[in-house]
Design an enzyme around this catalytic site. Structure first.
Site, PDB file in Angstrom:
ATOM      1  N   HIS A  28      -0.425 -11.918   0.661  1.00  0.00           N
ATOM      2  CA  HIS A  28      -1.241 -10.866   0.046  1.00  0.00           C
ATOM      3  C   HIS A  28      -1.652 -11.190  -1.394  1.00  0.00           C
ATOM      4  O   HIS A  28      -0.807 -11.241  -2.277  1.00  0.00           O
ATOM      5  CB  HIS A  28      -0.438  -9.553   0.089  1.00  0.00           C
ATOM      6  CG  HIS A  28      -1.249  -8.327  -0.196  1.00  0.00           C
ATOM      7  ND1 HIS A  28      -0.739  -7.061  -0.032  1.00  0.00           N
ATOM      8  CD2 HIS A  28      -2.531  -8.147  -0.610  1.00  0.00           C
ATOM      9  CE1 HIS A  28      -1.668  -6.166  -0.343  1.00  0.00           C
ATOM     10  NE2 HIS A  28      -2.761  -6.802  -0.705  1.00  0.00           N
ATOM     11  N   TYR A  66       0.827  -1.209   0.000  1.00  0.00           N
ATOM     12  CA  TYR A  66       0.000   0.000   0.000  1.00  0.00           C
ATOM     13  C   TYR A  66       0.859   1.255   0.000  1.00  0.00           C
ATOM     14  O   TYR A  66       1.566   1.538   0.955  1.00  0.00           O
ATOM     15  CB  TYR A  66      -0.948   0.030   1.204  1.00  0.00           C
ATOM     16  CG  TYR A  66      -1.922  -1.125   1.279  1.00  0.00           C
ATOM     17  CD1 TYR A  66      -2.394  -1.741   0.121  1.00  0.00           C
ATOM     18  CD2 TYR A  66      -2.375  -1.603   2.499  1.00  0.00           C
ATOM     19  CE1 TYR A  66      -3.290  -2.800   0.183  1.00  0.00           C
ATOM     20  CE2 TYR A  66      -3.268  -2.662   2.570  1.00  0.00           C
ATOM     21  CZ  TYR A  66      -3.721  -3.259   1.404  1.00  0.00           C
ATOM     22  OH  TYR A  66      -4.599  -4.298   1.468  1.00  0.00           O
TER      23      TYR A  66
HETATM   24  P1  NAD Z   1     -13.424   0.346   1.521  1.00  0.00           P
HETATM   25  O1  NAD Z   1     -14.578  -0.338   0.914  1.00  0.00           O
HETATM   26  O2  NAD Z   1     -13.222   0.229   2.966  1.00  0.00           O
HETATM   27  O3  NAD Z   1     -13.505   1.877   1.036  1.00  0.00           O
HETATM   28  C1  NAD Z   1     -12.524   2.804   1.362  1.00  0.00           C
HETATM   29  C2  NAD Z   1     -12.878   4.141   0.734  1.00  0.00           C
HETATM   30  O4  NAD Z   1     -14.046   4.658   1.337  1.00  0.00           O
HETATM   31  C3  NAD Z   1     -11.787   5.186   0.973  1.00  0.00           C
HETATM   32  O5  NAD Z   1     -11.776   6.085  -0.122  1.00  0.00           O
HETATM   33  C4  NAD Z   1     -12.295   5.888   2.216  1.00  0.00           C
HETATM   34  O6  NAD Z   1     -11.745   7.169   2.338  1.00  0.00           O
HETATM   35  C5  NAD Z   1     -13.769   5.913   1.960  1.00  0.00           C
HETATM   36  N1  NAD Z   1     -14.615   6.016   3.181  1.00  0.00           N
HETATM   37  C6  NAD Z   1     -14.449   5.402   4.376  1.00  0.00           C
HETATM   38  N2  NAD Z   1     -15.436   5.726   5.222  1.00  0.00           N
HETATM   39  C7  NAD Z   1     -16.268   6.550   4.559  1.00  0.00           C
HETATM   40  C8  NAD Z   1     -17.471   7.209   4.904  1.00  0.00           C
HETATM   41  N3  NAD Z   1     -18.024   7.076   6.117  1.00  0.00           N
HETATM   42  N4  NAD Z   1     -18.070   7.995   3.973  1.00  0.00           N
HETATM   43  C9  NAD Z   1     -17.536   8.135   2.743  1.00  0.00           C
HETATM   44  N5  NAD Z   1     -16.393   7.533   2.354  1.00  0.00           N
HETATM   45  C10 NAD Z   1     -15.756   6.739   3.252  1.00  0.00           C
HETATM   46  O7  NAD Z   1     -12.125  -0.193   0.722  1.00  0.00           O
HETATM   47  P2  NAD Z   1     -10.627  -0.487   1.155  1.00  0.00           P
HETATM   48  O8  NAD Z   1     -10.017   0.641   1.873  1.00  0.00           O
HETATM   49  O9  NAD Z   1      -9.945  -0.981  -0.064  1.00  0.00           O
HETATM   50  O10 NAD Z   1     -10.750  -1.739   2.126  1.00  0.00           O
HETATM   51  C11 NAD Z   1     -10.563  -1.643   3.512  1.00  0.00           C
HETATM   52  C12 NAD Z   1      -9.242  -2.205   3.970  1.00  0.00           C
HETATM   53  O11 NAD Z   1      -9.226  -3.615   3.828  1.00  0.00           O
HETATM   54  C13 NAD Z   1      -8.010  -1.710   3.190  1.00  0.00           C
HETATM   55  O12 NAD Z   1      -7.587  -0.445   3.662  1.00  0.00           O
HETATM   56  C14 NAD Z   1      -7.037  -2.816   3.466  1.00  0.00           C
HETATM   57  O13 NAD Z   1      -6.498  -2.648   4.767  1.00  0.00           O
HETATM   58  C15 NAD Z   1      -7.930  -4.056   3.453  1.00  0.00           C
HETATM   59  N6  NAD Z   1      -7.988  -4.693   2.114  1.00  0.00           N
HETATM   60  C16 NAD Z   1      -7.157  -5.729   1.845  1.00  0.00           C
HETATM   61  C17 NAD Z   1      -7.150  -6.330   0.595  1.00  0.00           C
HETATM   62  C18 NAD Z   1      -6.242  -7.478   0.316  1.00  0.00           C
HETATM   63  O14 NAD Z   1      -5.602  -7.995   1.197  1.00  0.00           O
HETATM   64  N7  NAD Z   1      -6.137  -7.920  -0.914  1.00  0.00           N
HETATM   65  C19 NAD Z   1      -7.998  -5.855  -0.408  1.00  0.00           C
HETATM   66  C20 NAD Z   1      -8.858  -4.814  -0.114  1.00  0.00           C
HETATM   67  C21 NAD Z   1      -8.849  -4.249   1.155  1.00  0.00           C
HETATM   68 MG    MG Z   2      -4.942  -5.024  -1.855  1.00  0.00          MG
END
Ligand code: NAD
Ligand code: MG
Length: 325
Positions: free
Chosen positions: A129, A64
């Site tokens: 990952h 990230y």
């Molecule tokens: P998410 O669905 O959590 O969306 C994040 C987005 O929504 C960001 O732009 C954030 O600023 C925004 N947001 C958050 N709260 C909000 C609100 N209340 N109102 C409006 N916008 C809002 O997607 P994500 O961040 O990709 O997923 C969460 C976490 O999960 C990641 O940060 C990561 O740590 C993990 N993740 C891991 C993998 C993997 O291992 N392959 C893949 C995806 C996510």
């Molecule tokens: Mg990812």
């Protein structure tokens, strides 16, 4: 353990790990500026407010923001100045800006680099990952055994695997020694537009594997601002989600709040990992959870309306990893 002031979040068991994880976790990919700019001050303040409100789980990866997310999370955790057993940290291995490398050699080196950036002696969970980009037999035969050694050395407490296609989880879990995969991290598969993870929950429960469900906002699809430029969804899925969020606004509702509450209402999911990069988002998302717990039910009427708008794209996903021909 002391109860934190102002903490309202339910703690759930994470599989057989013994960890008690808050039902909402802090996804730190936005701290790597994956979703746009974020200052160091805001990053630190967001993590502090999350912890103060009862979020005890923080997830990052060296991938990230090309290691920036780990560095920012490390600074924020240091600023918390909390006892180490009061928060749970996961990071990942095998996916880097320079590509994928799940060899024992690389993952063994990369945990040391991650720990240095995070300023920690150990992480609670180390995930492989996005394993759909790997040879899954290498994950089974080489990567997971390397992670068992890291467990023995005390650098990590538990082992996880993450990915988009759900089949990769059972492929690996069915081929490793019981207890050597402690948790899975699935994303974009338990939310308003796609709930396909649900069908896998009984299997994961039977294996004692903890379930982390990430991206309840479908990586921005279920927000008023919409997804980032790089979002892999089809134009059809993007426009359906845009229509759904517009409908919510018309009805005086917020699509992100609705989406959080939807994802939170299945207790077989230990924690819902949402990406956040501002104090405001932390407060909104925690408020959504607290409201759900207080009301004891979701807002079925607006959920049904949104469900109807999303019906044509229900469970539509996108390709990820090495495609079968
Ligand atoms: P998410 O669905 O959590 O969306 C994040 C987005 O929504 C960001 O732009 C954030 O600023 C925004 N947001 C958050 N709260 C909000 C609100 N209340 N109102 C409006 N916008 C809002 O997607 P994500 O961040 O990709 O997923 C969460 C976490 O999960 C990641 O940060 C990561 O740590 C993990 N993740 C891991 C993998 C993997 O291992 N392959 C893949 C995806 C996510
Ligand atoms: Mg990812």
């Amino acid at each position: 353990t002391m109860a934190k002031e102002g903490s309202n979040l339910e703690l759930r068991d994470l599989g057989n790990t013994g960890l008690k994880v808050s039902c909402v976790g802090f996804g730190a990919s936005p701290l790597g500026r994956v979703f746009g700019p974020v200052s160091e001050e805001e990053a630190i303040a967001s993590v502090r407010q999350a912890f103060r409100l009862g979020i005890n789980f923080f997830d990052t990866s060296p991938y990230y923001g090309a290691t920036l997310s780990e560095t920012m999370l490390g600074k924020a955790l240091e600023a918390l100045n909390a006892p180490r057993d009061q928060f749970i940290v996961s990071t990942k291995c095998g996916r880097y800006v320079d590509g994928f490398d799940f060899t024992a050699d690389r993952v063994t080196k990369s945990i040391d680099e991650s720990l240095a950036r995070l300023g920690l002696d150990y992480v609670d969970i180390l995930h492989c990952h996005d394993i759909e980009f790997a040879d899954l037999d290498q994950i089974v035969e080489e990567t997971i055994p390397a992670l068992q050694k890291l467990k023995e050395e005390g650098k990590i407490r538990f082992v996880g695997v993450s990915g988009l296609p759900l089949e990769v989880f059972s492929y690996v879990i069915d081929r490793v020694a019981p207890g050597s995969v402690d948790v899975i991290l699935s994303y974009c598969h338990y939310g308003i537009n796609d709930d396909t993870l649900e069908g896998m929950l009984p299997y994961l429960k039977s294996k004692g594997v903890g379930v982390i469900s990430a991206s309840p906002l479908a990586m921005g699809l279920l927000t008023d601002n919409g997804p980032p430029e790089w979002h892999p969804a089809s134009a059809e899925l993007k426009s359906a989600c845009k229509a759904a969020s517009a409908h919510c606004r018309e009805k005086g509702k917020n699509i992100s709040k609705l989406a959080m509450q939807y994802s939170l209402s299945n207790k077989d999911i230990s924690t819902v990992l949402v990406g956040m990069n501002s104090v405001k988002q932390v407060e909104e998302n925690v408020a959504a959870v607290v409201e759900l717990a207080t009301l004891g039910r979701r807002e079925e009427e607006i959920l049904q309306e949104v469900g109807a708008i999303l019906q044509p794209v229900k469970n539509q996903t996108w390709p990820s990893g090495m495609q079968k021909s």
